[in-house]
Write a protein that holds these residues in place. Structure first.
Motif, PDB file in Angstrom:
ATOM      1  N   GLU A 195      95.729  77.732 -11.820  1.00 29.65           N
ATOM      2  CA  GLU A 195      94.868  77.532 -10.651  1.00 29.65           C
ATOM      3  C   GLU A 195      95.332  78.372  -9.459  1.00 29.65           C
ATOM      4  OE1 GLU A 195      94.218  74.067 -13.310  1.00 29.65           O
ATOM      5  OE2 GLU A 195      95.970  75.195 -12.632  1.00 29.65           O
ATOM      6  N   ILE A 196      96.660  78.553  -9.313  1.00 32.23           N
ATOM      7  CA  ILE A 196      97.169  79.364  -8.204  1.00 32.23           C
ATOM      8  C   ILE A 196      96.692  80.801  -8.335  1.00 32.23           C
ATOM      9  CG2 ILE A 196      99.269  80.379  -7.213  1.00 32.23           C
ATOM     10  CD1 ILE A 196     100.641  77.725  -7.601  1.00 32.23           C
ATOM     11  N   LEU A 197      96.683  81.297  -9.552  1.00 29.21           N
ATOM     12  CA  LEU A 197      96.251  82.672  -9.773  1.00 29.21           C
ATOM     13  C   LEU A 197      94.737  82.833  -9.687  1.00 29.21           C
ATOM     14  CD1 LEU A 197      98.491  83.720 -12.828  1.00 29.21           C
ATOM     15  CD2 LEU A 197      98.914  84.143 -10.395  1.00 29.21           C
ATOM     16  N   SER A 236      89.425  80.490  -6.302  1.00 28.36           N
ATOM     17  CA  SER A 236      88.802  81.191  -5.179  1.00 28.36           C
ATOM     18  C   SER A 236      88.900  80.298  -3.948  1.00 28.36           C
ATOM     19  CB  SER A 236      87.341  81.477  -5.497  1.00 28.36           C
ATOM     20  OG  SER A 236      86.619  80.251  -5.617  1.00 28.36           O
ATOM     21  N   THR A 237      88.495  80.833  -2.811  1.00 28.75           N
ATOM     22  CA  THR A 237      88.505  80.026  -1.586  1.00 28.75           C
ATOM     23  C   THR A 237      87.636  78.786  -1.760  1.00 28.75           C
ATOM     24  OG1 THR A 237      88.851  81.986  -0.211  1.00 28.75           O
ATOM     25  CG2 THR A 237      87.967  80.026   0.872  1.00 28.75           C
ATOM     26  N   LYS A 238      86.480  78.939  -2.354  1.00 29.19           N
ATOM     27  CA  LYS A 238      85.580  77.801  -2.543  1.00 29.19           C
ATOM     28  C   LYS A 238      86.194  76.736  -3.437  1.00 29.19           C
ATOM     29  CE  LYS A 238      81.159  80.143  -1.717  1.00 29.19           C
ATOM     30  NZ  LYS A 238      79.836  80.503  -2.290  1.00 29.19           N
ATOM     31  N   GLU A 239      86.930  77.167  -4.449  1.00 24.79           N
ATOM     32  CA  GLU A 239      87.569  76.191  -5.345  1.00 24.79           C
ATOM     33  C   GLU A 239      88.705  75.453  -4.638  1.00 24.79           C
ATOM     34  OE1 GLU A 239      87.089  77.840  -9.841  1.00 24.79           O
ATOM     35  OE2 GLU A 239      88.010  79.226  -8.401  1.00 24.79           O
ATOM     36  N   TRP A 240      89.443  76.137  -3.787  1.00 26.08           N
ATOM     37  CA  TRP A 240      90.459  75.454  -2.986  1.00 26.08           C
ATOM     38  C   TRP A 240      89.797  74.428  -2.062  1.00 26.08           C
ATOM     39  CZ3 TRP A 240      95.372  75.191  -3.983  1.00 26.08           C
ATOM     40  CH2 TRP A 240      96.042  76.248  -4.597  1.00 26.08           C
ATOM     41  N   GLN A 277      97.624  86.740  -7.527  1.00 24.69           N
ATOM     42  CA  GLN A 277      96.423  85.963  -7.270  1.00 24.69           C
ATOM     43  C   GLN A 277      95.193  86.874  -7.209  1.00 24.69           C
ATOM     44  OE1 GLN A 277      98.510  83.785  -3.746  1.00 24.69           O
ATOM     45  NE2 GLN A 277      96.758  82.514  -4.323  1.00 24.69           N
ATOM     46  N   GLN A 278      94.046  86.265  -7.401  1.00 25.35           N
ATOM     47  CA  GLN A 278      92.826  87.050  -7.294  1.00 25.35           C
ATOM     48  C   GLN A 278      92.624  87.492  -5.846  1.00 25.35           C
ATOM     49  OE1 GLN A 278      88.839  85.162  -6.768  1.00 25.35           O
ATOM     50  NE2 GLN A 278      89.702  83.579  -8.094  1.00 25.35           N
ATOM     51  N   PRO A 279      91.999  88.635  -5.633  1.00 29.33           N
ATOM     52  CA  PRO A 279      91.823  89.164  -4.277  1.00 29.33           C
ATOM     53  C   PRO A 279      91.021  88.216  -3.375  1.00 29.33           C
ATOM     54  CG  PRO A 279      91.260  90.809  -5.934  1.00 29.33           C
ATOM     55  CD  PRO A 279      91.407  89.501  -6.655  1.00 29.33           C
ATOM     56  N   LEU A 285      94.422  75.488   5.039  1.00 28.18           N
ATOM     57  CA  LEU A 285      93.207  76.171   4.597  1.00 28.18           C
ATOM     58  C   LEU A 285      92.203  76.286   5.742  1.00 28.18           C
ATOM     59  CD1 LEU A 285      91.879  77.388   2.059  1.00 28.18           C
ATOM     60  CD2 LEU A 285      90.940  75.115   1.576  1.00 28.18           C
ATOM     61  N   LYS A 286      92.059  75.210   6.460  1.00 20.91           N
ATOM     62  CA  LYS A 286      91.129  75.209   7.600  1.00 20.91           C
ATOM     63  C   LYS A 286      91.599  76.170   8.683  1.00 20.91           C
ATOM     64  CE  LYS A 286      89.035  72.127  11.031  1.00 20.91           C
ATOM     65  NZ  LYS A 286      88.968  70.708  11.545  1.00 20.91           N
TER      66      LYS A 286
END
Length: 309
Positions: free
Chosen positions: A266-268, A271-275, A87-89, A304-305
């Motif tokens: 999408e899993i890889l 970003s946090t904002k996209e989730w 996943q992206q950092p 996530l929260k």
């Protein structure tokens, strides 16, 4: 008779390779007496948390002959899921096993194919395949059949390939040649115990499921995650790989080449904002074939929260 048993065993091991399984071990179907004592103690201590299903079918969990009448052999299979991509950092983390398609569906189909193929060679035998969702002590059978040892993190560890494997079981009512167990090579290493963010590995090979990040983010349904876990999840949104990531034996893990476990983009890439911006309809569409659907949209939002608080 012995010649036929040997022939059947050789066929099964060859066919499992052709179906994409990495390793195959076979044990005699019998009661797991020592495991029964360990399981009973684990349950009595409440280490299964709210996973009440773990209390069900105790007799079947410890004796495969009560799952398949006349069972004589337990075939255990390992299937590698270690990914070549990450996943992206700084994004919410997802356990590696969930990068691709739901393994339950993928492996169940292959087990059904394997059983039918065995019947073509041996005749109309009885058998049942199981993948993680039935009362079978998969790791115990994997250990008995020489596929590895149960590490201090509770996972099966293969000396040449590490622990990033799915475990599948096929119980059949024919005799086969049986494999024997291998030695435990964890030695004095305690990296997994030291690294567990929530202290869920309470002693070597004993995991308190009710403290595990995977339990909170997947198994705990429609409830708030306890406040005492705040700040301990290390950005894990779905599952956790910490105890495997730190294991020295996983330096031997090699990326799989199984198309069914190709990572969902999408899993890889999310970003946090996209989730955070993900809608329920989008979630259902993107993850309709993913293990992540087990947590449902509400569970992912809760997780996530929690890791952001």
């Amino acid at each position: 008779m012995l010649l036929q048993i040997e022939k059947n065993t050789v066929y099964i091991k060859q066919r499992t390779k052709e179906l994409g399984f990495d390793y195959c071990g076979i044990s005699k179907a019998e009661e797991l007496t020592e495991d029964a004592f360990r399981l009973e103690a684990w349950l009595n201590k409440g280490m299964h948390g709210n996973m009440q299903y773990m209390e069900n079918y105790f007799d079947k969990r410890i004796d495969p002959r009560k799952l398949v009448e006349g069972a004589q052999s337990v075939i255990t299979l390992l299937l590698n899921y270690f990914p070549s991509q990450v996943q992206q950092p700084n994004a919410p983390k997802v356990a590696k096993y969930a990068y691709g398609k739901d393994y339950h569906e993928v492996i169940k189909a292959r087990l059904n194919t394997l059983l039918e193929d065995i019947r073509k060679v041996t005749g109309n035998i009885s058998g049942r395949g199981f993948v993680d969702s039935a009362p079978v002590l998969e790791r115990s059978w994997a250990k008995r059949s020489g596929l590895g040892w149960i590490g201090k993190n509770g996972n099966i560890i293969h000396k040449q390939a590490g622990s990033f494997f799915f475990i599948a079981t096929l119980i059949v009512d024919i005799p086969l040649l049986y494999d024997g167990p291998v030695a435990d090579f964890c030695g004095s290493c305690t990296r997994c115990l030291d690294a567990c963010p929530t202290g869920a590995i309470v002693s070597p090979s004993v995991v308190d499921g009710s403290k595990c990040i995977s339990y909170f983010t997947i198994e705990l349904k429609e409830q708030l995650i306890p406040n005492e876990m705040q700040g301990k999840f290390k950005d894990w949104m779905f599952g956790c790989d910490v105890c495997q990531d730190v294991c020295p034996w996983n330096r031997f893990a090699k990326p799989h080449s199984d198309v069914d476990f190709t990572p969902i983009p999408e899993i890889l890439n999310f970003s946090t904002k996209e989730w955070e911006a993900l809608t329920e309809d989008e979630f259902k569409n993107i993850f309709r074939k993913s293990p992540m659907k087990r947590s449902k949209y509400a569970g992912i939002r809760r997780n996530l929260k929690f890791i952001q608080t």
